[in-house]
Design an enzyme around this catalytic site. Structure first.
Site: not given
Ligand code: UD1
Length: 415
Positions: A121, A398, A306, A116, A22-23
């Protein structure tokens, strides 16, 4: 409200091909607009954040096709350089369109990104770095309007912290620089290396990716390319965590074991037996896991933030007391209250979770609060006897393609 109904216990004895990262895919999709051509990207995971990114690409004028884990983006005709607030808010990674739009159109109008609720952030490092490259920023009606004043100029940028997102935005904005941009204290994550490899294919010169000093030499001509996304090391850790917790065995395929070095050493401390092969890894777990002394999240190659929630779930039923320390985000432990509904005994003190292993977990109805916390709840549900329900399961979707994670016979998804 979306929910997942799951019957436990499920003991892993599977061979799983790990989905694309995903990243990696999110920043690479955003940066495909710099190419001005057709980019064919393989090994793309079918997850909600990818679909949101495709929505943004459509909105700004790209043609996008997603079929059988391959995405084709044609960015010849970009018609907008702003992203509406509702799309920005759907995920944190939308912030990477900032550097990509600057490089492509010289301007980016965005609101603050969502994602999230892991605590504050901020994007101050992104903003101050872009200013050093010659980008101005104005705030108009709560919207940030970034513009190149003259041209992106040479710069020597030192980040106060190796922020992943800020490193990516600097690299993207620098892709049109005449000269060299040096980034000191850059993020070393494998997904930065993947992004750099993609950008090299479209015409940018990049050196030092994967180390803490990166140099970017911009280009004035770009072209389309073909690229394959690396595997998702967080999903790999989630599967290992689920197999370890349920006392099972698993073979992971399509992975780069080097990216998993730190989590592997933690699973070994927990008593799991691991053998590495080329692009594959085998793990078998003992009946009862051992506790860990202390695991601290750190920028790569340290233990990933994570994967901290994944570990909270694994250690719930370990044979003793374990300590987890979260150093990146303030609210990493929002799922712990829900884990305790399964019978876990976890105390959170500031950024530290103290986990007292219990003999077993029982099924429960819980609510997901964020992406990786949702994965932790899934692991607890797989360990418990009986039917559990996890609501707000969209958080999990997600980042995870559920159909590739666990057999369809043990769960029902209500969207
Ligand atoms: C972070 C993780 C990344 C993970 C992603 C999704 C790290 C270093 N980064 O990346 O591995 O995949 O979340 O969960 O582990 N910060 C500022 N100002 C800024 C930018 C960041 O103060 O302008 C702070 C953040 O609040 C955070 C830390 O720096 O405490 C790391 O942020 P950053 O790496 O930028 O976050 P992400 O790119 O989201």
């Amino acid at each position: 409200m979306s929910r997942l109904i799951i019957s436990g216990p499920y003991k892993f004895n599977d061979e799983i091909y790990v989905q694309g990262a995903k990243n990696s895919i999110l920043p690479i999709l955003a940066s495909s607009i710099i190419s001005r051509g057709e980019c064919i990207i393989r090994n793309c995971p079918d997850i909600l954040d990818v679909h949101t990114t495709i929505e943004i690409l459509h909105y700004i004028g790209c043609k996008v096709k997603f079929e059988d884990s391959t995405i084709c983006v044609n960015s010849e005709n970009i018609v907008k350089n702003e992203i509406p607030e509702d799309l920005m808010r759907k995920m944190r990674s939308s912030i990477i369109f900032l550097g990509a739009l600057i490089a492509r159109t010289g301007r980016a109008k965005i609101s603050l990104p969502g994602g999230c609720e892991l605590g504050p952030r901020p994007i101050d490092m992104h903003v101050s770095s872009l200013k050093q490259l010659g980008v101005s920023v104005e705030i108009i009606n709560g919207c940030l309007d970034f513009k190149i004043i003259n041209k992106i100029s040479e710069a020597n940028i030192s980040l106060p912290f190796p922020s992943v997102g800020a490193t990516e935005n600097i690299i993207l904005a620098s892709s049109i620089c005449k000269g060299t941009v040096t980034i000191n204290n850059a993020s070393c994550e494998p997904e930065i290396v993947d992004l750099a490899n993609f950008l090299k294919k479209i015409g940018v010169k990049i050196y030092g990716e994967g180390r803490n000093q990166i140099k970017v030499q911009g280009a004035n001509k770009f072209h389309g390319c073909e690229h394959e996304i690396i595997s998702d090391r967080i999903v790999a850790t989630t599967i290992l965590g689920a197999a370890a917790t349920t006392g099972g065995a698993v073979t992971l395929k399509g992975i780069n074991c080097e990216h998993l070095d730190t989590p592997i050493s933690v699973f070994e401390e927990m008593g799991c037996f691991i053998s590495k092969e080329k692009n594959a890894l085998k793990m078998s777990a003992p009946e009862k896991l051992l506790p860990v002394k202390e695991v601290r999240s750190m920028p790569y190659p340290g233990f990933p933030t994570d994967s901290i929630p994944i570990m909270t779930a694994c250690l719930c039923t370990a044979n003793g007391v374990s300590i987890l320390v979260e150093n990146i985000f303030k609210n990493r432990f929002r799922h712990v209250e829900e884990l305790c509904r399964f019978g876990a005994n976890i105390k959170v003190e500031g950024n530290i979770a103290i986990i007292n292993g219990v003999s077993h977990l029982f099924s429960s109805n819980v609510e997901a609060k964020d992406l990786r916390g949702a994965a932790a709840l899934l692991i607890a549900a797989l360990k418990s006897h009986g039917t559990s329900t996890i609501s707000n399961i969209n958080f999990l979707l997600r980042g995870y393609d559920l159909s590739k994670l666990i057999p369809k016979t043990i769960y029902k998804l209500e969207l």
